[in-house]
Design a protein around this motif. Structure first.
Motif, PDB file in Angstrom:
ATOM      1  N   UNK A   1       0.527  -1.073   0.379  1.00 56.33           N
ATOM      2  CA  UNK A   1      -0.212   0.125  -0.002  1.00 56.33           C
ATOM      3  C   UNK A   1       1.187   1.707   0.245  1.00 56.33           C
ATOM      4  N   UNK A   2       2.109   1.109   1.080  1.00 53.19           N
ATOM      5  CA  UNK A   2       2.962   2.423   0.999  1.00 53.19           C
ATOM      6  C   UNK A   2       3.252   3.097  -0.753  1.00 53.19           C
ATOM      7  N   UNK A   3       4.189   1.760  -1.128  1.00 58.05           N
ATOM      8  CA  UNK A   3       4.654   2.187  -2.116  1.00 58.05           C
ATOM      9  C   UNK A   3       3.925   1.822  -3.693  1.00 58.05           C
TER      10      UNK A   3
ATOM     11  N   UNK B   1      -9.026  -7.670   6.944  1.00 57.51           N
ATOM     12  CA  UNK B   1      -7.869  -7.205   6.064  1.00 57.51           C
ATOM     13  C   UNK B   1      -6.941  -7.399   7.050  1.00 57.51           C
ATOM     14  N   UNK B   2      -5.765  -7.677   5.782  1.00 57.43           N
ATOM     15  CA  UNK B   2      -4.073  -7.666   6.760  1.00 57.43           C
ATOM     16  C   UNK B   2      -3.681  -6.567   5.546  1.00 57.43           C
ATOM     17  N   UNK B   3      -3.118  -6.331   6.421  1.00 59.13           N
ATOM     18  CA  UNK B   3      -1.992  -4.944   5.756  1.00 59.13           C
ATOM     19  C   UNK B   3      -0.214  -5.424   5.853  1.00 59.13           C
TER      20      UNK B   3
ATOM     21  N   UNK C   1      -3.697  -5.534  -0.599  1.00 63.87           N
ATOM     22  CA  UNK C   1      -3.124  -4.251  -1.462  1.00 63.87           C
ATOM     23  C   UNK C   1      -4.264  -2.976  -2.258  1.00 63.87           C
ATOM     24  N   UNK C   2      -5.312  -3.605  -2.121  1.00 64.78           N
ATOM     25  CA  UNK C   2      -6.318  -2.900  -3.421  1.00 64.78           C
ATOM     26  C   UNK C   2      -6.657  -2.490  -2.313  1.00 64.78           C
TER      27      UNK C   2
ATOM     28  N   UNK D   1      -3.244  -4.401  11.013  1.00 68.96           N
ATOM     29  CA  UNK D   1      -1.600  -4.121  10.372  1.00 68.96           C
ATOM     30  C   UNK D   1      -0.243  -4.349  10.851  1.00 68.96           C
ATOM     31  N   UNK D   2       0.692  -4.984  10.060  1.00 71.22           N
ATOM     32  CA  UNK D   2       1.702  -5.238  10.304  1.00 71.22           C
ATOM     33  C   UNK D   2       2.677  -3.798  10.634  1.00 71.22           C
TER      34      UNK D   2
END
Length: 637
Positions: free
Chosen positions: A189-191, A346-348, A492-493, A506-507
């Motif tokens: 997501x950050x990228x 959701x896992x991000x 990542x959507x 969130x990791x």
């Protein structure tokens, strides 16, 4: 200024015509998103324009000297070359020079004969071509895409890392038209957020296929939809496209009603026994035949998911104090959670942080190093993995589904495997075709169908949006909304997460998993607030001496700690200033070691921050000292 014009393009694979007689132009400043269901030829169109494939008929007229950059879905690479070497693998003269320079640097490091002499000569060429900025830009882009080891061999990279390496190459190569096929796949997501901002400011023209709807909404200014074999152009982003498409389809429905009314009226006239004796009557019959033979284009975006799920009892999946480490690095540390019957999770987190590892532990595919995972007796797990299971390319599509179930239980009753395939946009002619004839997206859709017909009651989705078209994603989102069970997804959507989940894991480094309530947008807001709360806030009044009541009987003075600090603070400031100057001198001597340059830049920023805080303390202590001296004078009087 027109860069390129597509005229009457047609492409057929075997008996399947993917698109026919399509025409459009690309102008300078255009940022075009191409959408459509899987199998409609989106990637094929990009390949033809990029020159990687040929059309059956039609022409592509290009501006003289047009430079085109192309990112395919599966990029080519040299396994023996370095990441940086592959990024600079281009016909552009400047990039060729940089690649030659990087090879010379490696030769010097290996102690090859005359390598230093060659390096000095290339230094002058790099100066003359102003190539240093391009090299720095390349390393910055690689860092933003989480590829920090510039000299790692490309052959040791994962599939996702190879895609990001190819993306970096496409982004830094100077071109007039940049063509990107699924640029957001395999990046976190950050990228994606960085790439979105980068392409918003991109000066050249852009043509891309992506299923990331937020990305389409924020980057593109034109949308091309391929539906059936036809193409429709909209001068707008994704939100505008939805409105324009709805209006177009409403108009088509209205026109079809008028056509049907005309046919009914004419049919009555024919039944009355009218003879085609006059020119007028002949013309009327010809008009009837013409309208009657018209082909009406119906939307194919009518995929249906109505698969029933199994009953889920009280006990679901319980994770208690689970941890996992690889090669001394802890990915998951002491995580506990009980999956609820109707959870939408959701896992991000960044690439490689352990998201898929967590899913595999929860599904029992791998065991935790410590802690335990318990699964209830009624739990029936369905796993839509990041990559399709191995499919026999010779097996027929219908047999692949029949291997799981001859009949499928849906919300409306029991139907055959063939009927279920039709609901998933596999018409009879495709059902009897071998799997090897399907596109990558169609295989992904077929794999999803197989998972769902198994009637799971807890769904684990690992990057489900990769290679699924927008139409399929929209229907999947609706299905998950009414799914009578739990859903846990790594994605990542951002659009998908906002529509599907109501809880985010969130990791956040060192195996720590933090829980947030809501979708992805809610997570962003809460995460920013959490970071802001953790930042120490220095109030201006804290930097100044506290106002104290002047007590004529009690002199104002510094504490012991303040006195010691006051005595040494000038020396501390001088040391910090010298350290900053020394760091700047080191930075000026570095031209190619970007990693070291980055370290020194961070060190300099930290030193400057410390110096600023020390100067604030210097102001505070000097003002306090002045007040003490004034207080002493007042006491003497």
């Amino acid at each position: 200024m027109n860069l390129l014009t597509v005229e009457g393009l047609t492409k057929t694979f075997g008996e399947k015509k993917v698109f026919e007689n399509i025409t459009f132009g690309i102008d300078a400043g255009d940022k075009i998103g191409v959408i459509g269901i899987n199998g409609t030829g989106k990637s094929t169109l990009l390949k033809i324009i990029a020159g990687a494939e040929t059309a059956d008929s039609g022409n592509i007229v290009k501006m003289n000297g047009l430079r085109i950059g192309y990112l395919p879905q599966t990029p080519d690479y040299d396994p023996e070359d370095t990441v940086l070497g592959q990024v600079f693998n281009s016909n552009n003269p400047v990039i060729k020079l940089i690649k030659e320079y990087e090879q010379a640097v490696r030769a010097v490091e290996l102690g090859e004969k005359d390598a230093e002499k060659k390096l000095y000569a290339l230094n002058d060429k790099m100066d003359a071509a102003n190539a240093w900025n391009l090299e720095s830009d390349a390393k910055t882009v690689l860092t933003k895409l989480s590829l920090n080891d510039f000299y790692k061999k490309a052959g040791t990279l994962s599939g996702g890392q190879l895609k990001r390496m190819a993306l970096a190459r496409a982004l830094i190569t100077p071109v007039d038209l940049l063509i990107l096929d699924e640029p957001t796949n395999h990046i976190d997501n950050e990228s994606i957020d960085w790439l979105e901002k980068y392409l918003e400011k991109y000066k050249g023209a852009l043509l891309m296929v992506t299923h990331d709807r937020y990305f389409l909404d924020r980057v593109v200014n034109k949308t091309i939809e391929i539906e059936g074999t036809k193409m429709y152009c909209y001068t707008t982003n994704y939100s505008g496209f939805l409105e324009a498409k709805a209006a177009r389809e409403e108009l088509a429905v209205s026109m079809e009603k008028k056509r049907q009314n005309f046919l009914r009226n004419e049919l009555e006239w024919v039944k009355r026994g009218a003879q085609a004796r006059s020119t007028k009557q002949k013309a009327r019959l010809e008009r009837f035949n013409e309208v009657n033979s018209m082909h009406v284009q119906h939307s194919k975006n009518d995929l249906e998911i109505s698969v029933a799920s199994s009953r889920l009892g009280r006990k679901t999946i319980i994770a208690e104090d689970i941890s996992k480490a690889y090669d001394g690095k802890k990915y998951i540390d002491d995580f506990s959670y009980i999956i609820l019957k109707h959870d939408r999770i959701g896992i991000i987190g960044p690439n490689g942080c352990g998201k898929s590892t967590l899913l595999k532990m929860l599904t029992g595919e791998i065991q935790p190093d410590s802690g335990m995972v318990e699964t209830g007796e009624t739990v029936k797990i369905g796993v839509f993995a990041q990559h399709n299971e191995v499919m026999d390319p010779e097996q027929r599509v219908i047999d692949y589904i029949k291997d799981t179930a001859e009949y499928v239980q849906t919300a409306d009753g029991r139907i055959t495997a063939s009927q279920m395939l039709e609901k998933f946009l596999f018409p009879p002619i495709m059902q009897w075709a071998p799997i090897g004839k399907l596109s990558g997206g169609e295989k992904r859709r077929l794999y999803l169908l197989k998972i769902l017909v198994e009637a799971p009651n807890i769904l684990f989705l690992d990057e489900p949006t990769n290679d699924l078209d927008i139409a399929t994603l929209s229907i999947l989102e609706e299905y998950l909304d009414s799914f009578n069970g739990a859903v846990v997804t790594v994605s990542h959507d951002r659009y998908f997460l906002d529509k599907v989940v109501d809880r985010i894991f969130a990791f956040e480094g060192s195996g720590k998993i933090v829980q947030y309530e809501g979708g992805y947008s809610d997570y962003l807001r809460q995460h920013e607030e959490r970071i802001a709360e953790q930042q120490p806030v220095i109030k201006k009044e804290e930097l100044k001496p506290q106002k104290q009541e002047k007590d004529k009987d009690k002199p104002l003075k510094m504490s012991y700690k303040e006195q010691k600090e006051f005595e040494t603070i000038n020396d501390d400031i001088e040391k910090l200033e010298n350290e900053i100057a020394k760091t700047e001198e080191e930075m000026s001597k570095i031209s190619t070691d970007y990693v070291k340059l980055q370290e020194l830049t961070e060190k300099k920023n930290e030193l400057e921050k410390t110096l600023e805080e020390t100067m604030d303390r210097w102001v505070y202590l000097n003002e306090l000292d002045e007040q003490i001296q004034e207080n002493k004078k007042a006491l003497r009087k």
